[in-house]
Design a protein around this motif. Structure first.
Motif, PDB file in Angstrom:
ATOM      1  N   ARG A   1       0.800  -1.218   0.000  1.00 32.31           N
ATOM      2  CA  ARG A   1       0.000   0.000   0.000  1.00 32.31           C
ATOM      3  C   ARG A   1       0.836   1.272   0.000  1.00 32.31           C
ATOM      4  O   ARG A   1       0.298   2.364   0.062  1.00 32.31           O
ATOM      5  CB  ARG A   1      -0.929   0.006   1.220  1.00 32.31           C
TER       6      ARG A   1
ATOM      7  N   TRP B   1     -18.750   0.847  -3.334  1.00 32.85           N
ATOM      8  CA  TRP B   1     -17.709   1.398  -4.182  1.00 32.85           C
ATOM      9  C   TRP B   1     -17.012   0.286  -4.953  1.00 32.85           C
ATOM     10  O   TRP B   1     -16.630  -0.741  -4.384  1.00 32.85           O
ATOM     11  CB  TRP B   1     -16.691   2.164  -3.349  1.00 32.85           C
TER      12      TRP B   1
ATOM     13  N   HIS C   1     -10.091   3.783  -0.192  1.00 33.21           N
ATOM     14  CA  HIS C   1      -9.660   2.533  -0.811  1.00 33.21           C
ATOM     15  C   HIS C   1      -8.144   2.511  -0.993  1.00 33.21           C
ATOM     16  O   HIS C   1      -7.497   1.481  -0.752  1.00 33.21           O
ATOM     17  CB  HIS C   1     -10.346   2.346  -2.165  1.00 33.21           C
ATOM     18  N   ARG C   2      -7.583   3.640  -1.388  1.00 28.86           N
ATOM     19  CA  ARG C   2      -6.139   3.706  -1.581  1.00 28.86           C
ATOM     20  C   ARG C   2      -5.407   3.464  -0.256  1.00 28.86           C
ATOM     21  O   ARG C   2      -4.334   2.856  -0.235  1.00 28.86           O
ATOM     22  CB  ARG C   2      -5.768   5.069  -2.164  1.00 28.86           C
TER      23      ARG C   2
ATOM     24  N   GLN D   1     -14.094   2.413 -10.519  1.00 24.72           N
ATOM     25  CA  GLN D   1     -13.952   3.761  -9.947  1.00 24.72           C
ATOM     26  C   GLN D   1     -15.317   4.453  -9.884  1.00 24.72           C
ATOM     27  O   GLN D   1     -15.463   5.627 -10.235  1.00 24.72           O
ATOM     28  CB  GLN D   1     -12.973   4.601 -10.784  1.00 24.72           C
TER      29      GLN D   1
ATOM     30  N   ARG E   1     -11.193  -1.941   2.978  1.00 24.39           N
ATOM     31  CA  ARG E   1     -11.557  -3.009   2.043  1.00 24.39           C
ATOM     32  C   ARG E   1     -12.869  -2.753   1.303  1.00 24.39           C
ATOM     33  O   ARG E   1     -12.978  -2.975   0.105  1.00 24.39           O
ATOM     34  CB  ARG E   1     -11.678  -4.345   2.784  1.00 24.39           C
ATOM     35  N   ARG E   2     -13.875  -2.300   2.038  1.00 25.11           N
ATOM     36  CA  ARG E   2     -15.193  -2.134   1.421  1.00 25.11           C
ATOM     37  C   ARG E   2     -15.809  -0.822   1.886  1.00 25.11           C
ATOM     38  O   ARG E   2     -15.726  -0.465   3.071  1.00 25.11           O
ATOM     39  CB  ARG E   2     -16.112  -3.305   1.775  1.00 25.11           C
ATOM     40  N   ILE E   3     -16.431  -0.122   0.951  1.00 26.02           N
ATOM     41  CA  ILE E   3     -16.990   1.199   1.229  1.00 26.02           C
ATOM     42  C   ILE E   3     -18.416   1.233   0.687  1.00 26.02           C
ATOM     43  O   ILE E   3     -18.658   0.920  -0.486  1.00 26.02           O
ATOM     44  CB  ILE E   3     -16.146   2.307   0.569  1.00 26.02           C
TER      45      ILE E   3
ATOM     46  N   ALA F   1     -14.175   8.032  -1.135  1.00 24.95           N
ATOM     47  CA  ALA F   1     -14.069   6.603  -1.425  1.00 24.95           C
ATOM     48  C   ALA F   1     -12.726   6.278  -2.075  1.00 24.95           C
ATOM     49  O   ALA F   1     -12.086   5.273  -1.730  1.00 24.95           O
ATOM     50  CB  ALA F   1     -15.227   6.165  -2.316  1.00 24.95           C
TER      51      ALA F   1
ATOM     52  N   PRO G   1     -13.746  -0.462  -6.898  1.00 26.81           N
ATOM     53  CA  PRO G   1     -12.405   0.035  -7.235  1.00 26.81           C
ATOM     54  C   PRO G   1     -12.072  -0.170  -8.706  1.00 26.81           C
ATOM     55  O   PRO G   1     -11.392   0.656  -9.311  1.00 26.81           O
ATOM     56  CB  PRO G   1     -11.479  -0.808  -6.349  1.00 26.81           C
TER      57      PRO G   1
END
Length: 281
Positions: free
Chosen positions: A31, A165, A145-146, A170, A150-152, A141, A167
């Motif tokens: 990351r 969301w 995520h960046r 986008q 994990r989940r939004i 979001a 990824p």
């Protein structure tokens, strides 16, 4: 609730309040480097500001329907949290060098993250969207995520929709009302309908508490089973023409011992009297 990006106020210096440096960035596997989750740019519980991409966002107290939906969201999510995880409301998180903001509700692992020595990052985040512009929610979001969330999810109050969301795309992906959110953070799948309807929320909370083995729920289930057994005993005796006086009826109805009720039901099939059914022998 986000009111506006305030273009007239001076930009924040991207350093933690009251210090000359926000601390060294933390390198997380896969990351990149990020500041500590609690190396804040804003002063939590003192100002209503957040920072998204280096811009100041001024938050306002919530109005309807945002306030009510936020309460319902907390209510449902808290009940679904699996052992070892905790839920939080308005948890301020430093998502990157230029961002320091909170989501409405989130779920994260309890304890200390051995990689950072601090708290764990949110794994699931929920945002209630009412008057906010969608681009603000999208920007949050992207940054969450960046950072590694994990989940939004977002709950739009005006058109009653729940989105997750994506990824890859986008963008926000709408979830069907009958869909379920399954995740290791949750003790049982969370029904999307429970995020939109109060009655469905109550049902979902009861189901989640039952999945956790909540003592009060277990007791109610046992009491319900006992009432069913007692009613069955009385029906069998009535169908066979066996007389039952009021004292005997109350003894049967007030019994919560499932083993004893099972024994009485077996006897009721052949017993010649209620006394024979209730005999202690």
């Amino acid at each position: 609730m986000i009111s506006a990006m305030d273009e007239n106020r001076p930009p924040y210096r991207l350093k933690a309040p009251g210090s000359s440096d926000a601390g060294p960035p933390r390198h997380l596997p896969g990351r990149g480097s990020f500041p500590g989750l609690d190396d804040h740019l804003v002063e939590a519980e003192i100002t209503r500001d957040e920072i998204i991409g280096g811009q100041r966002v001024v938050l306002s107290p919530a109005h309807e329907p945002h306030a009510t939906e936020h309460t319902e969201l907390d209510y449902v999510v808290r009940a679904h949290v699996a052992p070892g995880y905790g839920a939080a409301t308005d948890l301020l998180t430093r998502h990157d060098e230029e961002s320091d903001f909170a989501t409405d509700t989130c779920v994260r692992k309890k304890g200390v993250d051995p990689q950072t020595g601090g708290r764990y990052l949110e794994e699931i985040a929920f945002e209630v969207v009412s008057e906010q512009k969608e681009r603000y929610v999208r920007e949050k979001a992207l940054r969450m995520h960046r950072r590694g969330v994990r989940r939004i999810f977002a709950v739009w109050t005006k058109d009653q929709r729940v989105c997750e969301w994506s990824p890859e795309g986008q963008s926000w992906r709408r979830l069907a009302a009958d869909a379920r959110i399954e995740d290791p953070c949750l003790v049982t799948p969370l029904k999307v309908a429970a995020l939109l309807d109060a009655a469905a929320a109550d049902d979902a909370v009861v189901a989640a508490l039952a999945a956790k083995g909540n003592p009060a729920i277990r007791q109610r289930e046992a009491e319900g089973e006992a009432r069913g057994q007692a009613a069955a005993i009385l029906k069998v005796l009535e169908a066979r023409g066996v007389a039952v006086n009021e004292a005997q009826r109350q003894e049967i109805l007030c019994c919560h011992d499932l083993d004893r009720l099972d024994q009485w039901l077996s006897r009721a099939i052949q017993a010649a009297s209620a006394d024979e059914v209730l005999s202690s022998s």
